[in-house]
Scaffold this active site. Structure first.
Site, mmCIF file in Angstrom:
data_model
loop_
_atom_site.group_PDB
_atom_site.id
_atom_site.type_symbol
_atom_site.label_atom_id
_atom_site.label_comp_id
_atom_site.label_asym_id
_atom_site.label_seq_id
_atom_site.Cartn_x
_atom_site.Cartn_y
_atom_site.Cartn_z
ATOM 1 N N ASP A 181 0.829 22.324 -64.081
ATOM 2 C CA ASP A 181 0.223 22.536 -65.396
ATOM 3 C C ASP A 181 1.308 22.774 -66.451
ATOM 4 O O ASP A 181 1.021 22.886 -67.640
ATOM 5 C CB ASP A 181 -0.816 23.671 -65.373
ATOM 6 C CG ASP A 181 -0.216 25.023 -65.053
ATOM 7 O OD1 ASP A 181 0.982 25.091 -64.729
ATOM 8 O OD2 ASP A 181 -0.958 26.030 -65.127
ATOM 9 N N SER A 182 2.581 22.791 -65.998
ATOM 10 C CA SER A 182 3.692 22.772 -66.956
ATOM 11 C C SER A 182 3.649 21.491 -67.783
ATOM 12 O O SER A 182 4.354 21.385 -68.801
ATOM 13 C CB SER A 182 5.038 22.902 -66.225
ATOM 14 O OG SER A 182 5.128 21.975 -65.164
ATOM 15 N N ASP A 241 -2.026 20.961 -59.551
ATOM 16 C CA ASP A 241 -1.964 22.353 -60.019
ATOM 17 C C ASP A 241 -3.248 22.692 -60.786
ATOM 18 O O ASP A 241 -3.542 22.064 -61.802
ATOM 19 C CB ASP A 241 -0.743 22.489 -60.935
ATOM 20 C CG ASP A 241 -0.266 23.912 -61.061
ATOM 21 O OD1 ASP A 241 -0.777 24.791 -60.345
ATOM 22 O OD2 ASP A 241 0.650 24.135 -61.880
ATOM 23 N N GLU A 253 -2.524 30.012 -58.972
ATOM 24 C CA GLU A 253 -1.677 31.190 -59.214
ATOM 25 C C GLU A 253 -2.400 32.480 -58.832
ATOM 26 O O GLU A 253 -3.612 32.600 -59.035
ATOM 27 C CB GLU A 253 -1.286 31.253 -60.702
ATOM 28 C CG GLU A 253 -0.437 30.076 -61.139
ATOM 29 C CD GLU A 253 0.028 30.181 -62.582
ATOM 30 O OE1 GLU A 253 -0.184 31.231 -63.235
ATOM 31 O OE2 GLU A 253 0.604 29.184 -63.072
ATOM 32 N N GLU A 306 8.113 32.209 -57.567
ATOM 33 C CA GLU A 306 8.785 31.859 -58.826
ATOM 34 C C GLU A 306 9.491 33.061 -59.439
ATOM 35 O O GLU A 306 8.889 34.123 -59.636
ATOM 36 C CB GLU A 306 7.761 31.282 -59.830
ATOM 37 C CG GLU A 306 8.433 30.912 -61.156
ATOM 38 C CD GLU A 306 7.577 30.072 -62.076
ATOM 39 O OE1 GLU A 306 6.477 29.639 -61.679
ATOM 40 O OE2 GLU A 306 8.022 29.848 -63.229
#
Ligand code: KIV
Length: 287
Positions: free
Chosen positions: A48-49, A87, A119, A186
């Protein structure tokens, strides 16, 4: 070129067993995924970056499920070898288990991914379990989780004191117990990445989590130097594609302005007799 067997979860676990490290990169489009696949990258994340690297948003939050599905289709069309992870965007899995399963199912059914990522640690264990029970492999993601950047006080590294590091270890164990096949770590200290990796049987992939993980992830735009807004500490830049592109665009503009482009080799030929006929007809019409 020899057709390679598609990477699967058992293959990735075999790599872990043998101590072979996994290369993992993001991709948001067909040509990039094609090159990564050809280069032998084992895992591709349609992150989703994309919200920031592709669509120019300031955070990852605005990208929608429909946008993610659309770009992911380009990536899965390009890959014959790499294992592709979709994602889950912000609010596509948080509101209910049903919604989470439905959206994870869209990634699998419509976009053709091999697994999804979401996440969150312990508090997401129930959702992970529900998606896994629906037959969809899940990658967890803890540490700096960009969708929670306001709760985290910004895009900051995590687990740098005993309390928060212990929480990360518990999160990782909870995700493993919920059935995740892997966990992305991360922006955490190398030592914490090592402690977590030692305690899990499932795969650990690191992005800014040091050496001990079973594989490493980078955002492709960081690696090739195409995202210029900021560069996190954990990035190693392997190329400066932005500079190469800018120079190419400047050279092109100069050539257009000076008629150095196009040249005869770029023209489509017309046979001489056809051109003569054309001129003849035009002359007659214009007499
Ligand atoms: O969206 C993404 O690319 C990610 C990485 C930052 C880990 O989730």
């Amino acid at each position: 070129m020899e057709k390679r067997k598609k990477v699967t979860i058992p293959y990735l676990l075999e790599m872990k067993e043998k101590g072979e490290l996994i290369s993992f990169l993001t991709a948001y489009d067909y040509p990039t995924a094609l090159i990564e696949d050809r280069a032998g990258i084992e895992m591709i994340l349609v992150g989703d970056s994309a919200a920031m690297c592709l669509f120019g948003h300031r955070t990852t939050l605005p990208v929608t499920m429909d946008e993610m599905i659309s770009i992911t289709k380009g990536v899965t069309r390009a890959t014959e070898y790499a294992f592709v992870v979709g994602d889950m965007p912000y609010m596509s899995y948080q509101s209910s288990h049903e919604e989470a399963i439905r959206n994870a199912g869209r990634f699998m059914g419509e976009a053709g991914v091999d697994a999804i990522k979401l996440e969150g640690g312990t508090r997401m264990a129930g959702v992970v379990k529900a998606i896994v029970n629906a037959g969809i492999p899940v990658m967890g993601h803890i540490g700096l989780t960009p969708q929670s950047y306001t709760q985290l006080g910004g895009f900051k590294s995590q687990g740098r004191d005993a309390n928060t590091a212990m929480k990360l270890i518990d999160d990782a164990l909870a995700l493993e117990a919920a059935g995740a096949f892997s966990i992305l770590l991360e922006a955490i200290p190398n030592e914490v990445g090592e402690i977590i990796s030692e305690r899990l049987d499932i795969l650990t992939l690191g992005i800014g989590a040091g050496q001990a993980c079973d594989g490493q992830l980078l955002i492709v735009h960081d690696l090739i130097g195409l995202f210029e807004t900021f560069t996190p500490k954990f990035v190693k830049k392997y190329a400066n594609v932005a500079a190469i592109m800018e120079q190419a665009f400047r050279d092109y503009r100069q050539d257009v302005r000076t008629r150095a482009f196009p040249q005869p080799e770029h023209y489509y030929p017309i046979p001489k007799d056809e051109l003569a006929k054309l001129r003849d007809r035009l002359n007659k019409r214009e007499e």
